[in-house]
Design a protein around this motif. Structure first.
Motif, mmCIF file in Angstrom:
data_model
loop_
_atom_site.group_PDB
_atom_site.id
_atom_site.type_symbol
_atom_site.label_atom_id
_atom_site.label_comp_id
_atom_site.label_asym_id
_atom_site.label_seq_id
_atom_site.Cartn_x
_atom_site.Cartn_y
_atom_site.Cartn_z
ATOM 1 N N VAL A 191 0.135 17.145 -1.557
ATOM 2 C CA VAL A 191 -1.290 16.788 -1.455
ATOM 3 C C VAL A 191 -1.876 17.522 -0.258
ATOM 4 O O VAL A 191 -1.349 17.417 0.849
ATOM 5 C CB VAL A 191 -1.467 15.262 -1.249
ATOM 6 C CG1 VAL A 191 -2.941 14.906 -1.087
ATOM 7 C CG2 VAL A 191 -0.842 14.479 -2.378
ATOM 8 N N HIS A 231 -3.760 15.031 3.080
ATOM 9 C CA HIS A 231 -3.622 13.592 2.836
ATOM 10 C C HIS A 231 -4.082 12.848 4.085
ATOM 11 O O HIS A 231 -3.866 13.305 5.208
ATOM 12 C CB HIS A 231 -2.152 13.271 2.526
ATOM 13 C CG HIS A 231 -1.924 11.880 2.067
ATOM 14 N ND1 HIS A 231 -1.914 10.813 2.922
ATOM 15 C CD2 HIS A 231 -1.681 11.382 0.826
ATOM 16 C CE1 HIS A 231 -1.675 9.704 2.242
ATOM 17 N NE2 HIS A 231 -1.530 10.027 0.962
ATOM 18 N N LYS A 248 2.423 2.175 -3.299
ATOM 19 C CA LYS A 248 1.490 2.676 -4.304
ATOM 20 C C LYS A 248 1.172 4.152 -4.099
ATOM 21 O O LYS A 248 0.678 4.803 -5.002
ATOM 22 C CB LYS A 248 0.191 1.870 -4.260
ATOM 23 C CG LYS A 248 0.328 0.483 -4.819
ATOM 24 C CD LYS A 248 -1.005 -0.218 -4.802
ATOM 25 C CE LYS A 248 -0.874 -1.609 -5.379
ATOM 26 N NZ LYS A 248 -2.161 -2.313 -5.381
ATOM 27 N N ASP A 249 1.399 4.665 -2.914
ATOM 28 C CA ASP A 249 1.072 6.056 -2.607
ATOM 29 C C ASP A 249 2.336 6.895 -2.732
ATOM 30 O O ASP A 249 3.138 6.982 -1.801
ATOM 31 C CB ASP A 249 0.480 6.162 -1.197
ATOM 32 C CG ASP A 249 -0.140 7.520 -0.924
ATOM 33 O OD1 ASP A 249 0.321 8.520 -1.520
ATOM 34 O OD2 ASP A 249 -1.069 7.576 -0.109
ATOM 35 N N LYS A 250 2.494 7.508 -3.887
ATOM 36 C CA LYS A 250 3.716 8.280 -4.178
ATOM 37 C C LYS A 250 3.902 9.458 -3.229
ATOM 38 O O LYS A 250 5.024 9.833 -2.915
ATOM 39 C CB LYS A 250 3.719 8.761 -5.628
ATOM 40 C CG LYS A 250 3.678 7.641 -6.642
ATOM 41 C CD LYS A 250 4.880 6.733 -6.519
ATOM 42 C CE LYS A 250 4.801 5.636 -7.556
ATOM 43 N NZ LYS A 250 5.571 4.466 -7.199
ATOM 44 N N ALA A 251 2.799 10.043 -2.749
ATOM 45 C CA ALA A 251 2.908 11.178 -1.830
ATOM 46 C C ALA A 251 3.605 10.751 -0.547
ATOM 47 O O ALA A 251 4.396 11.510 0.018
ATOM 48 C CB ALA A 251 1.530 11.762 -1.526
ATOM 49 N N LEU A 252 3.315 9.540 -0.072
ATOM 50 C CA LEU A 252 3.938 9.068 1.169
ATOM 51 C C LEU A 252 5.430 8.836 1.017
ATOM 52 O O LEU A 252 6.178 8.942 1.989
ATOM 53 C CB LEU A 252 3.262 7.790 1.664
ATOM 54 C CG LEU A 252 1.903 7.982 2.309
ATOM 55 C CD1 LEU A 252 1.282 6.637 2.649
ATOM 56 C CD2 LEU A 252 1.999 8.850 3.540
ATOM 57 N N THR A 253 5.885 8.527 -0.183
ATOM 58 C CA THR A 253 7.311 8.298 -0.396
ATOM 59 C C THR A 253 8.114 9.590 -0.255
ATOM 60 O O THR A 253 9.331 9.535 -0.132
ATOM 61 C CB THR A 253 7.578 7.668 -1.782
ATOM 62 O OG1 THR A 253 7.165 8.590 -2.803
ATOM 63 C CG2 THR A 253 6.841 6.340 -1.929
ATOM 64 N N TRP A 287 0.832 -1.203 0.000
ATOM 65 C CA TRP A 287 0.000 0.000 0.000
ATOM 66 C C TRP A 287 0.868 1.255 0.000
ATOM 67 O O TRP A 287 0.624 2.191 -0.742
ATOM 68 C CB TRP A 287 -0.917 -0.015 1.229
ATOM 69 C CG TRP A 287 -1.638 1.268 1.450
ATOM 70 C CD1 TRP A 287 -2.749 1.716 0.799
ATOM 71 C CD2 TRP A 287 -1.295 2.294 2.370
ATOM 72 N NE1 TRP A 287 -3.122 2.950 1.274
ATOM 73 C CE2 TRP A 287 -2.245 3.335 2.240
ATOM 74 C CE3 TRP A 287 -0.275 2.446 3.312
ATOM 75 C CZ2 TRP A 287 -2.199 4.487 2.997
ATOM 76 C CZ3 TRP A 287 -0.250 3.595 4.063
ATOM 77 C CH2 TRP A 287 -1.196 4.591 3.904
ATOM 78 N N LEU A 288 1.907 1.247 0.844
ATOM 79 C CA LEU A 288 2.783 2.402 0.959
ATOM 80 C C LEU A 288 3.470 2.703 -0.364
ATOM 81 O O LEU A 288 3.569 3.850 -0.774
ATOM 82 C CB LEU A 288 3.808 2.169 2.074
ATOM 83 C CG LEU A 288 4.752 3.303 2.408
ATOM 84 C CD1 LEU A 288 3.973 4.515 2.881
ATOM 85 C CD2 LEU A 288 5.732 2.869 3.488
ATOM 86 N N ALA A 311 -3.109 1.509 6.757
ATOM 87 C CA ALA A 311 -3.742 1.386 5.447
ATOM 88 C C ALA A 311 -5.234 1.685 5.499
ATOM 89 O O ALA A 311 -5.803 2.160 4.531
ATOM 90 C CB ALA A 311 -3.504 -0.015 4.882
ATOM 91 N N MET A 341 4.383 16.584 0.646
ATOM 92 C CA MET A 341 3.720 15.488 -0.069
ATOM 93 C C MET A 341 3.148 15.944 -1.403
ATOM 94 O O MET A 341 2.920 15.132 -2.293
ATOM 95 C CB MET A 341 2.579 14.915 0.782
ATOM 96 C CG MET A 341 3.026 14.249 2.041
ATOM 97 S SD MET A 341 1.631 13.771 3.081
ATOM 98 C CE MET A 341 1.305 12.136 2.435
#
Length: 166
Positions: A84, A87, A8-13, A5-6, A34, A82
């Motif tokens: 976003v 988020h 897949k979420d580019k903002a979290l990276t 899940w992590l 998640a 992020m």
């Protein structure tokens, strides 16, 4: 599953738990859940509340005010990093909201559970003007204000219950 899940979420990276601002914005990491990160962020506030609860009311109020004022920066900075606005992983606003809810609450797990439930109710349902503020106000202030107000609503209800049952 969490790492899948992590990733897949580019903002979290774009965030790092090693960064103190990100660590706080993510509610000590609880915002990375998640599912239901707001609920996990509120759960993460409980140990902080338990540390603050024995303090004199003026100290509790001062620290809660600091958590709110710092939250404007913390949430805004994390959102900018992020790319976003608001988020779901940013949960410092839930931490501050629970602290507001629990102002002058009586000691005991039942009051903590009731306060937790009331805060989550108002944070999820977002009655007017909470929903309006959530939709209209941007930046760190916008991220925080709906949860601050949900905390105020929950505080009023909790104090009403305390008055009725104590």
């Amino acid at each position: 599953m969490f790492m899948k899940w992590l990733s897949k979420d580019k903002a979290l990276t774009r965030l790092s738990l090693k960064n103190p601002v990100h660590f706080l914005a993510l509610g000590f990491g609880s915002g990375l859940a998640a599912k239901a990160p707001g609920t996990f962020g509120t759960l993460a506030a409980i140990p902080l509340y338990l540390l603050m609860a024995p303090l004199p009311l003026t100290w509790y109020l001062g620290l809660t005010l600091i958590s709110v004022l710092a939250g404007f920066y913390i949430c805004g900075k994390a959102a900018n990093d992020m790319g976003v606005h608001d988020h779901g992983a940013i949960v410092w606003d839930e931490v501050a909201g629970l602290l507001i809810t629990m102002i002058a609450a009586p000691a005991g797990w039942i009051w903590l559970l009731v306060g937790f439930g009331l805060f989550r109710f108002f944070d999820i349902i977002k009655p007017w003007p909470i929903r309006w503020l959530d939709a209209k106000v941007e930046g760190g202030f916008g991220i925080m204000i709906d949860d601050v107000l949900a905390g105020v609503f929950a505080f009023i209800c909790l104090q009403g219950l305390v008055w009725c049952f104590s």
